[in-house]
Design an enzyme around this catalytic site. Structure first.
Site, PDB file in Angstrom:
ATOM      1  N   TRP A 485       0.823  -1.215   0.000  1.00  0.00           N
ATOM      2  CA  TRP A 485       0.000   0.000   0.000  1.00  0.00           C
ATOM      3  C   TRP A 485       0.851   1.257   0.000  1.00  0.00           C
ATOM      4  O   TRP A 485       0.531   2.238  -0.669  1.00  0.00           O
ATOM      5  CB  TRP A 485      -0.922  -0.022   1.226  1.00  0.00           C
ATOM      6  N   ASP A 487       3.686   3.034  -1.359  1.00  0.00           N
ATOM      7  CA  ASP A 487       4.599   2.941  -2.491  1.00  0.00           C
ATOM      8  C   ASP A 487       6.001   3.443  -2.166  1.00  0.00           C
ATOM      9  O   ASP A 487       6.937   3.211  -2.942  1.00  0.00           O
ATOM     10  CB  ASP A 487       4.046   3.751  -3.663  1.00  0.00           C
ATOM     11  N   LYS A 662       2.316  13.861   3.231  1.00  0.00           N
ATOM     12  CA  LYS A 662       2.344  12.649   2.414  1.00  0.00           C
ATOM     13  C   LYS A 662       3.005  11.499   3.208  1.00  0.00           C
ATOM     14  O   LYS A 662       2.710  11.316   4.384  1.00  0.00           O
ATOM     15  CB  LYS A 662       3.072  12.927   1.091  1.00  0.00           C
ATOM     16  N   GLU A 663       3.918  10.760   2.561  1.00  0.00           N
ATOM     17  CA  GLU A 663       4.473   9.570   3.208  1.00  0.00           C
ATOM     18  C   GLU A 663       5.604   9.860   4.191  1.00  0.00           C
ATOM     19  O   GLU A 663       6.185   8.935   4.749  1.00  0.00           O
ATOM     20  CB  GLU A 663       4.960   8.585   2.141  1.00  0.00           C
TER      21      GLU A 663
END
Length: 829
Positions: A485, A487, A662-663
């Site tokens: 999930w 990336d 974000k990530e």
């Protein structure tokens, strides 16, 4: 600061001041004709593909963000003053210009008043048509007669392939050609290419435009002629300043659609003008459409039909709780947002510009969850489409393009392109579809794989499990492959994903339950219980399995044996003492371990440990306590923490982002509902609801300057508290957040969950809620459910009364006979 309010009766969001922090948008159209419009009439239109068939231009990340758009300019022919029917693009001082925008379900109405002239512009795409309406009502509120010129404006793409239109200017500037006949503008791109009106209109490169309600006084078909000087903008177009058009027909250059009419209004008088913009040529489509649809009466009838259609979809669920903001989302905007996300995946918005040209596989399969209560059996066609996006080895194509997908003939992805989570989302979506519709025979429907071969849906599910089980790593956990999930986690192709291990664990348990139910049905000698649909396109069990239930039981036994092995591997390798790891790298690196200086804990594996049933009760409480302590903020739960600073991008791609977005320790809103579900499973209604409100858009309506984006729709990501922009949200509308949040609100907070044999009632609510009501349409019957909470608990059904009869447990059985309404009283305790 508040910029608007919810009008739940009209199912609209009303923007009362136009200077919103960012453009606040809405969607028009259908699965074919798509369009985006903002509170200041900005936006664009496309047909099926925002990448390859966008016919109204918009430049990404321009200033302002939403220009150009669909504009009406008005000019007082006596004073020379001019303005637009939406505040922008002219932008008159707000002390003199008043504007209200009502975003509804697939329509938008902007009402404005300036210089004693009131305008009301309504934009929508009529159902089943390939054109859009812009309806303008103009009212003279002054005491003197007024002479006005009205100009339309839109900017037409050339060509319709978005990257070429915006970047390949040595080509795109020289391919347009305009015509005006019978007061209708025609615009052709590649004018000498043959146009076949019998073919699909996608990429047809032909448009028509008309303005009815007054004689045509002039037109412009070239942007530079409309604007005038190269230094003019949409705020001061020369044609409007001068009050007249040049009537020049484009043969190259940037195409536009400007039609001018002149009207004279007596005091109190209202005139109505209708602009129509559509695909095809005037001869093939335009003249006929204007003749049939170009009246005020027909326009209004089409608008009411559109509203009835969308309101009908939303009417299947009605909730009333002590939280009015929750109700606005659950009844209207959460549902509508989920439907729009289902329709356009991650394809077209003010942020997404067609770079994902089609349906992202894992996104779309999750999006079924949010749309299911509204679309019900209408989901099936697309669900089958996505199953045919699975390849015969059990993996999946990253993107399925409905307009070009040919099952059985698609090239399989390369080995390095497979993602490990893609087909595991089927185990959330397909059982939910079967539970909603009762279509249990769907598991026996034969569907092709993308590349070769075919199988029943049950076998598609088995191949999905085998794909991951066959690609397991050194610790017995599924490999992450190109990506799980997240990336950005670079675990190596053969690194092991704990997140996917939990998904496979859930998938194996679900598969076993399905197989056991199939065996039960075969033993009973029937395919469907009374009142449930029966399909004619299934392979009968007797033909496939010799009429014996034992092969289904063998399938269940296989799944449970694999589940036991996987559970042992999870317990041995994935638990880090207080919480679960995210992954184990191909090189043995332990992502999300307590010893890590950066990215020490991740949200996904904690919540999925609980959701999948992999965590023991002690582990579930421990990991969720750690999540609250390490990751929770007032604006949502961070994806991971601490942020990445020194970790190489070869290990964690998220380090390319700033801290807190974000990530890289951002609040990835897609994951928030999973935390709500996990706490609901643990019975913690207060904390579950706190988590839900922390990312619920309506909770920010009175402080919209903080979140900045629309307070009526979900988003992808929010800045966390370790960033200077804390609380600001980005990437609205199209996100798995919309799908999961609506699913979570209905099924896990309110706890009204469809099952094959009825409706399960299992709320998990704040203890201070005295109760709530739900009306739920389910398989042809409306269930009117009243939940009371006299003892102030979060979870636990003490009594269930169905049509006056006490029922054991918490499952409302399916209505029998011709009952269309069932009344249910639930007492928690």
């Amino acid at each position: 600061m508040q910029y608007g309010h919810f009008d739940d009766k009209a199912r609209e969001y009303v923007i009362t001041r136009p200077d919103t922090p960012r453009p606040w948008s809405n969607y028009l159209g259908s699965l074919d004709y798509g369009a985006i419009i903002t509170n200041n009439a900005g936006g664009y239109s496309f047909y099926k593909s925002a990448l390859g068939s966008r016919f109204l231009r918009m430049r990404s990340n321009s200033v302002p963000l939403d220009q150009p758009g669909r504009y009406f300019y008005l000019r007082d022919q006596e004073s020379g003053d001019y303005w637009s029917s939406s505040w922008q693009p002219v932008g008159k001082p707000l002390a003199k210009y008043k504007s209200t925008c009502r975003h509804g379900t697939a329509y938008t109405t902007i009402t404005s008043r300036y210089s004693a002239i009131e305008t009301e512009s309504t934009y929508f795409v009529p159902l089943g048509q390939a054109f859009e309406y812009w309806r303008l009502k103009v009212t003279n509120k002054s005491k003197q007669p007024r002479k006005l010129a009205v100009f339309t404006y839109c900017e037409m793409a050339s060509p319709w392939h978005m990257p070429n239109d915006l970047t390949n200017l040595q080509y795109s500037q020289f391919i347009t050609k305009a015509s005006v006949e019978q007061e209708m503008l025609g615009m052709a791109v590649h004018p000498y290419h043959a146009f076949d009106p019998k073919k699909d209109l996608m990429g047809c490169h032909r448009l028509w435009m008309a303005l009815v309600g007054a004689p045509l006084a002039g037109y412009e078909t070239v942007r530079e002629r409309f604007l005038g000087s190269s230094y003019n903008t949409y705020a001061n177009p020369q044609a409007v300043i001068d009050g007249k058009c040049s009537n020049f027909l484009a043969e190259g250059e940037n195409a536009c659609g400007t039609l001018q009419v002149e009207i004279e209004l007596q005091p109190g008088e209202t005139r109505e003008l209708i602009a129509m913009l559509g695909l095809g040529t005037p001869e093939s489509h335009g003249y006929a459409a204007r003749a049939e649809f170009g009246t005020s009466e027909r326009c209004e009838a089409e608008l009411q039909k559109l509203i009835a259609h969308w309101h009908g979809l939303l009417a299947g669920v009605k909730v009333k709780t002590p939280d009015a903001e929750f109700d606005s989302m659950a009844n209207v905007w959460g549902a509508y947002n989920a439907l729009i996300t289902y329709t356009w995946s991650r394809h077209a918005s003010l942020i997404y510009n067609g770079e994902r040209d089609g349906l992202g596989f894992r996104d779309t399969v999750q999006d079924f969850l949010g749309a299911m209560p509204m679309l019900k059996d209408q989901i099936r066609e697309r669900l089958e489409l996505m199953l045919t996006g699975q390849v015969s080895n059990g993996g999946a194509m990253p993107v399925v393009a409905p307009f070009s997908h040919t099952p059985g003939q698609m090239p399989a992805p390369k080995r390095e392109e497979y993602r490990s989570d893609d087909c595991q989302w089927f185990f959330n979506a397909i059982p939910d579809y079967v539970a909603e519709t009762g279509d249990f025979d769907f598991y026996k429907k034969v569907l092709p794989y993308a590349d070769q071969g075919e199988a029943i849906v049950l076998d598609h599910l088995r191949r999905a499990l085998e794909f991951n089980l066959e690609r397991s790593g050194a610790n017995g956990l599924p490999c992450g492959l190109h990506a799980d999930w997240n990336d950005c986690v670079k675990m190596g192709y053969n690194g092991e994903s704990v997140m996917v291990a939990f998904q496979v664990r859930l998938g194996l348990a679900t598969y076993a339950q399905i197989a056991e139910k199939l065996a039960e049905r075969e033993t009973a000698g029937r395919a469907n219980p009374p009142g449930e649909p029966s399909n004619v396109d299934v392979i009968p069990a007797a033909q496939r399995l010799g009429g014996d239930a034992s092969p289904y039981l063998a399938e269940a036994a296989w799944a449970r044996a694999e589940l036991a092995k996987l559970e042992a591997a999870i317990q041995k390798a994935a638990w880090d003492g207080e919480w679960f790891l995210w992954a184990i790298g191909q090189d043995g690196h332990r992502y999300g371990a307590k010893a890590e200086a950066e990215g020490r804990i991740y949200i996904n594996t904690q919540v999925w440990a609980v959701m999948s049933g992999a965590a023991t009760p002690e582990q579930g409480r421990s990991c969720m306590d750690a999540l609250k302590r390490e990751l929770a903020t007032p604006y949502g739960i961070m994806l991971s923490a601490p942020p990445f600073t020194h970790t190489p991008p070869t290990v964690m791609g998220g380090v390319i982002y700033n801290h807190g977005i974000k990530e890289n320790a951002g609040i990835f809103c897609h994951t928030q509902s999973w935390a709500v579900i996990a706490e609901a499973l643990l019975g913690n209604g207060d904390l579950a609801y706190d988590y839900y409100r922390s990312f619920m858009p309506a909770a920010y309506n009175t402080r919209a300057e903080l979140r900045e984006i629309e307070p009526y729709v979900h988003c992808q990501t929010t800045y966390a508290t370790c960033n200077r922009n804390a609380g600001k949200s980005r990437v609205p509308w199209l996100s798995g957040t919309a799908s999961w949040s609506h699913h979570t609100a209905l099924q896990w907070i309110l706890g009204v969950r469809p099952e094959l044999d009825g409706l399960r009632i299992d709320p998990c609510i704040p203890k201070n809620w005295p109760g709530f009501t739900v009306e739920r349409a389910f398989r042809g019957t409306t269930y009117k459910i009243e939940v009371k909470n006299p003892n102030g608990v979060s979870k636990g059904v003490k009594s269930l009364v169905v049509d006056g009869k006490t029922v054991d447990g918490n499952l409302i059985p399916l209505a029998t006979g011709d009952r269309k309404v069932v009344k249910v009283q639930v007492t928690l305790g």
